[in-house]
Design a protein around this motif. Structure first.
Motif, PDB file in Angstrom:
ATOM      1  N   SER A   1       0.827  -1.217   0.000  1.00 53.15           N
ATOM      2  CA  SER A   1       0.000   0.000   0.000  1.00 53.15           C
ATOM      3  C   SER A   1       0.857   1.262   0.000  1.00 53.15           C
ATOM      4  O   SER A   1       0.421   2.298  -0.492  1.00 53.15           O
ATOM      5  N   SER A   2       2.091   1.169   0.516  1.00 52.88           N
ATOM      6  CA  SER A   2       2.944   2.364   0.447  1.00 52.88           C
ATOM      7  C   SER A   2       3.610   2.482  -0.918  1.00 52.88           C
ATOM      8  O   SER A   2       3.933   3.574  -1.367  1.00 52.88           O
ATOM      9  N   LEU A   3       3.811   1.354  -1.605  1.00 54.64           N
ATOM     10  CA  LEU A   3       4.475   1.407  -2.910  1.00 54.64           C
ATOM     11  C   LEU A   3       3.504   1.658  -4.053  1.00 54.64           C
ATOM     12  O   LEU A   3       3.823   2.339  -5.017  1.00 54.64           O
ATOM     13  N   VAL A   4       2.335   1.059  -3.948  1.00 57.95           N
ATOM     14  CA  VAL A   4       1.348   1.222  -5.022  1.00 57.95           C
ATOM     15  C   VAL A   4       0.179   2.002  -4.450  1.00 57.95           C
ATOM     16  O   VAL A   4      -0.796   1.438  -3.966  1.00 57.95           O
ATOM     17  N   ASP A   5       0.310   3.312  -4.447  1.00 57.57           N
ATOM     18  CA  ASP A   5      -0.766   4.161  -3.955  1.00 57.57           C
ATOM     19  C   ASP A   5      -1.264   5.066  -5.080  1.00 57.57           C
ATOM     20  O   ASP A   5      -0.703   5.091  -6.175  1.00 57.57           O
ATOM     21  N   LYS A   6      -2.353   5.777  -4.780  1.00 53.41           N
ATOM     22  CA  LYS A   6      -3.004   6.632  -5.773  1.00 53.41           C
ATOM     23  C   LYS A   6      -2.012   7.572  -6.456  1.00 53.41           C
ATOM     24  O   LYS A   6      -2.007   7.726  -7.668  1.00 53.41           O
ATOM     25  N   GLU A   7      -1.147   8.157  -5.625  1.00 52.05           N
ATOM     26  CA  GLU A   7      -0.170   9.126  -6.131  1.00 52.05           C
ATOM     27  C   GLU A   7       0.757   8.489  -7.177  1.00 52.05           C
ATOM     28  O   GLU A   7       1.016   9.066  -8.236  1.00 52.05           O
TER      29      GLU A   7
ATOM     30  N   THR B   1      -9.552  -9.476  -3.768  1.00 53.69           N
ATOM     31  CA  THR B   1      -9.612 -10.202  -2.494  1.00 53.69           C
ATOM     32  C   THR B   1      -8.869  -9.390  -1.438  1.00 53.69           C
ATOM     33  O   THR B   1      -7.765  -8.898  -1.702  1.00 53.69           O
ATOM     34  N   ALA B   2      -9.482  -9.277  -0.270  1.00 54.53           N
ATOM     35  CA  ALA B   2      -8.853  -8.474   0.785  1.00 54.53           C
ATOM     36  C   ALA B   2      -7.676  -9.223   1.419  1.00 54.53           C
ATOM     37  O   ALA B   2      -7.640 -10.452   1.413  1.00 54.53           O
ATOM     38  N   TRP B   3      -6.737  -8.477   1.939  1.00 54.37           N
ATOM     39  CA  TRP B   3      -5.647  -9.082   2.698  1.00 54.37           C
ATOM     40  C   TRP B   3      -6.202  -9.640   4.010  1.00 54.37           C
ATOM     41  O   TRP B   3      -7.183  -9.105   4.547  1.00 54.37           O
ATOM     42  N   PRO B   4      -5.582 -10.658   4.561  1.00 58.99           N
ATOM     43  CA  PRO B   4      -6.087 -11.232   5.814  1.00 58.99           C
ATOM     44  C   PRO B   4      -5.693 -10.379   7.024  1.00 58.99           C
ATOM     45  O   PRO B   4      -4.926 -10.785   7.878  1.00 58.99           O
ATOM     46  N   THR B   5      -6.241  -9.177   7.061  1.00 55.11           N
ATOM     47  CA  THR B   5      -5.976  -8.279   8.182  1.00 55.11           C
ATOM     48  C   THR B   5      -7.191  -7.386   8.355  1.00 55.11           C
ATOM     49  O   THR B   5      -7.893  -7.101   7.385  1.00 55.11           O
ATOM     50  N   ASP B   6      -7.452  -6.969   9.597  1.00 55.90           N
ATOM     51  CA  ASP B   6      -8.531  -6.003   9.792  1.00 55.90           C
ATOM     52  C   ASP B   6      -7.947  -4.591   9.879  1.00 55.90           C
ATOM     53  O   ASP B   6      -8.636  -3.646  10.221  1.00 55.90           O
ATOM     54  N   ASP B   7      -6.647  -4.471   9.585  1.00 61.34           N
ATOM     55  CA  ASP B   7      -5.997  -3.166   9.662  1.00 61.34           C
ATOM     56  C   ASP B   7      -5.069  -2.971   8.465  1.00 61.34           C
ATOM     57  O   ASP B   7      -3.849  -3.077   8.582  1.00 61.34           O
ATOM     58  N   PRO B   8      -5.667  -2.694   7.291  1.00 57.76           N
ATOM     59  CA  PRO B   8      -4.848  -2.583   6.073  1.00 57.76           C
ATOM     60  C   PRO B   8      -3.848  -1.437   6.145  1.00 57.76           C
ATOM     61  O   PRO B   8      -3.944  -0.564   7.006  1.00 57.76           O
ATOM     62  N   GLY B   9      -2.913  -1.436   5.214  1.00 61.63           N
ATOM     63  CA  GLY B   9      -1.860  -0.415   5.181  1.00 61.63           C
ATOM     64  C   GLY B   9      -2.354   0.922   4.684  1.00 61.63           C
ATOM     65  O   GLY B   9      -3.496   1.079   4.248  1.00 61.63           O
ATOM     66  N   ILE B  10      -1.472   1.911   4.752  1.00 63.01           N
ATOM     67  CA  ILE B  10      -1.818   3.281   4.367  1.00 63.01           C
ATOM     68  C   ILE B  10      -0.950   3.733   3.203  1.00 63.01           C
ATOM     69  O   ILE B  10       0.124   3.205   2.979  1.00 63.01           O
ATOM     70  N   SER B  11      -1.459   4.730   2.480  1.00 65.51           N
ATOM     71  CA  SER B  11      -0.708   5.309   1.375  1.00 65.51           C
ATOM     72  C   SER B  11       0.318   6.288   1.928  1.00 65.51           C
ATOM     73  O   SER B  11       0.303   6.620   3.119  1.00 65.51           O
TER      74      SER B  11
ATOM     75  N   ARG C   1       1.319   1.072  15.521  1.00 63.97           N
ATOM     76  CA  ARG C   1       1.150   0.713  14.116  1.00 63.97           C
ATOM     77  C   ARG C   1       0.429   1.810  13.335  1.00 63.97           C
ATOM     78  O   ARG C   1      -0.643   2.273  13.722  1.00 63.97           O
ATOM     79  N   ALA C   2       1.021   2.189  12.206  1.00 61.74           N
ATOM     80  CA  ALA C   2       0.399   3.171  11.326  1.00 61.74           C
ATOM     81  C   ALA C   2      -0.403   2.452  10.255  1.00 61.74           C
ATOM     82  O   ALA C   2       0.070   2.221   9.153  1.00 61.74           O
ATOM     83  N   GLY C   3      -1.608   2.068  10.589  1.00 59.73           N
ATOM     84  CA  GLY C   3      -2.488   1.418   9.621  1.00 59.73           C
ATOM     85  C   GLY C   3      -3.765   2.216   9.463  1.00 59.73           C
ATOM     86  O   GLY C   3      -3.904   3.327   9.991  1.00 59.73           O
TER      87      GLY C   3
END
Ligand code: CA
Length: 477
Positions: free
Chosen positions: A90-96, A341-351, A399-401
């Protein structure tokens, strides 16, 4: 980045190891290196067989006057913090980055077309590598290469490997391809818009703009064509996609094994479909199953072209970032950067933008986390932990999620100019704006074990199958 990157199995070459159990996670202090010993070593190198093809004038002209001890501490840096694959992506492939890629595709459309007709590599695949490696030429690394490589040639581990790279870097300048002043890069010597190591440069760099020089620092056409040449030489198959996100059939128990390639008929017969439920296409010669987060997360069938991305940096997550970025650039759609398909986490990463928003909100709340740079390092992590404590969040894990992003956004922090002193957990501590700049107060012993992580990391899977984290210099995501 940046990075140790960009080249085939550098991680294996320099023998990076994971120190998951080490208590001393912080980056080691720079060692004190003897300049007399350094100069003596350089005298020896000059006359050694590895430098036979470097003329004396070139060697002396770019001979460093002192070693750079920081590259030795980088060489021995063993971060404890492991980025989960969803944070990494999510930090490498973000909207920007997708938007930057769409713009780049438009700007370099003619060049990319010519490159495709010469090397057979799709424009989006070249752009995917360019975006992940150097943020489309914006992040090249700032360390003077001759100092870095000479120091690594004379001290600590892997001197023989780095001597070869040092000699090759001198040859590049002697050839007139790149100006000495442009020879800056990662601590390990990867440089330019492709982040090639010098040996990779000599093997694969091409002059595409026709000025007679292979300038991967200043010439975008040279850099893009050299990337395509790299992929082509590593076995790229023209006209093939890299692979697909897929849906596994119910009850499928196979494990991730990208190298075990089967025909598309095989996978169809097993009951695999595309992630959206449509039938698998037949445009891959063969494909292997990739499950980056195990059985529960997104699944992929990947072909030979995915393997060529992998060969760029020996990491499946790295290759997946290139693959995914290239798809989104190709679709010209930056609105949704997640997989189906969602990642197996309830706290996905951030951009990266969300990371900046969090940092700004923390600053507004009186936490002195230093500069807002979108890179979640020690200071930010510690401030998040303290903010979580102050709001009764358990566990306060720093955690920064997405969860923390929503928490601090919901508290209207971005408009608050006042530090939240009243909610501070540890009465002996004070809000960090009264501490020394760039530091936050350490409230307990475990804090001191937080790693010094102003840099990013990338996962590298070694030949032994073990995933290791290697540092990505200069904030190259
Ligand atoms: Ca050129």
């Amino acid at each position: 980045m940046k990075p140790i990157h960009a080249f085939t199995s550098l991680a294996a070459a320099i023998g990076l190891t994971l120190a998951a159990t080490s208590a001393s996670a912080a980056k080691p202090a720079d060692p004190i290196l003897s300049n007399a010993e350094f100069q003596q070593c350089l005298d020896g190198l000059k006359n050694s067989s590895q430098f036979r093809s470097v003329d004396g004038f070139t060697f002396n002209n770019y001979r460093p006057t002192a070693p750079d001890p920081s590259v030795i501490s980088s060489l021995n840096y063993q971060p404890e913090f492991q980025k989960d694959v969803w944070d990494y992506l999510s930090s490498l492939v973000d909207k920007e980055r997708v938007e930057d890629g769409i713009r780049a595709r438009r700007q370099w459309a003619d060049t990319l077309r010519q490159i495709e007709s010469r090397y057979g590599v799709k424009p989006e695949h070249v752009l995917g590598v360019w975006g992940v490696e150097s943020n489309f030429g914006q992040t090249l690394g700032k360390k003077p290469l001759f100092e870095s490589l000479a120091t690594l040639s004379c001290f600590d581990r892997r001197q023989s490997y780095f001597r070869g790279e040092y000699a090759n870097a001198l040859k590049i300048v002697a050839n007139g391809d790149i100006a000495a002043s442009d020879m800056t890069g990662s601590w390990a010597g990867a440089f330019g818009q492709t982040q090639f190591m010098p040996s990779t440069f000599l093997e694969l760099a091409v002059d595409f703009d026709g000025d007679g020089r292979r300038d991967l620092v200043n010439s975008v056409p040279d850099a893009l064509a050299s990337t395509a040449n790299f992929l082509a030489k590593r076995g790229y198959r023209s006209g093939e996609p890299w692979g697909y996100e897929v849906k596994k059939p119910d009850g499928f128990w196979g494990s991730s094994n990208r190298k075990d390639k089967k025909s598309m008929s095989y996978w169809r017969d097993k009951g695999f479909t595309l992630a959206n439920g449509s039938p698998l296409p037949y445009d891959l010669d063969s494909a292997g199953l990739l499950l980056p987060a195990g059985a529960d997360g997104p699944a992929f069938l990947v072909g030979k072209n995915f393997d060529t991305f992998y060969s760029y940096n020996a990491s499946e997550n790295y290759a997946l970032a290139i693959a995914h970025l290239s798809d989104l650039i190709s679709r010209q759609d930056s609105s949704k950067t997640d997989f189906i398909t969602a990642w197996p986490t309830d706290d996905p990463g951030i951009s990266r933008q969300q990371a900046k928003d969090i940092q700004q909100a923390l600053l507004n709340n009186g936490y002195d986390i230093g500069a807002v740079d979108g890179i979640i390092g020690d200071n930010t992590r510690l401030a998040i932990q303290q903010y979580q404590s102050s709001r009764g969040v358990y566990p306060a894990d720093g955690r920064a999620g997405q969860k923390f992003y929503n928490l601090i956004a919901a508290n209207g922090s971005s408009t608050s100019a006042q530090p939240s002193r009243t909610t501070w957990q540890n009465p002996s501590s004070q809000p960090a704006q009264t501490s020394q700049p760039g530091r936050v107060i350490r409230s307990n012993d475990s804090m001191s074990q937080l790693i010094e992580s102003k840099q990013g990391y990338r996962q590298v899977q070694g030949a032994d199958g073990v995933i290791r984290m290697v540092r990505v210099d200069d904030g190259a995501q």
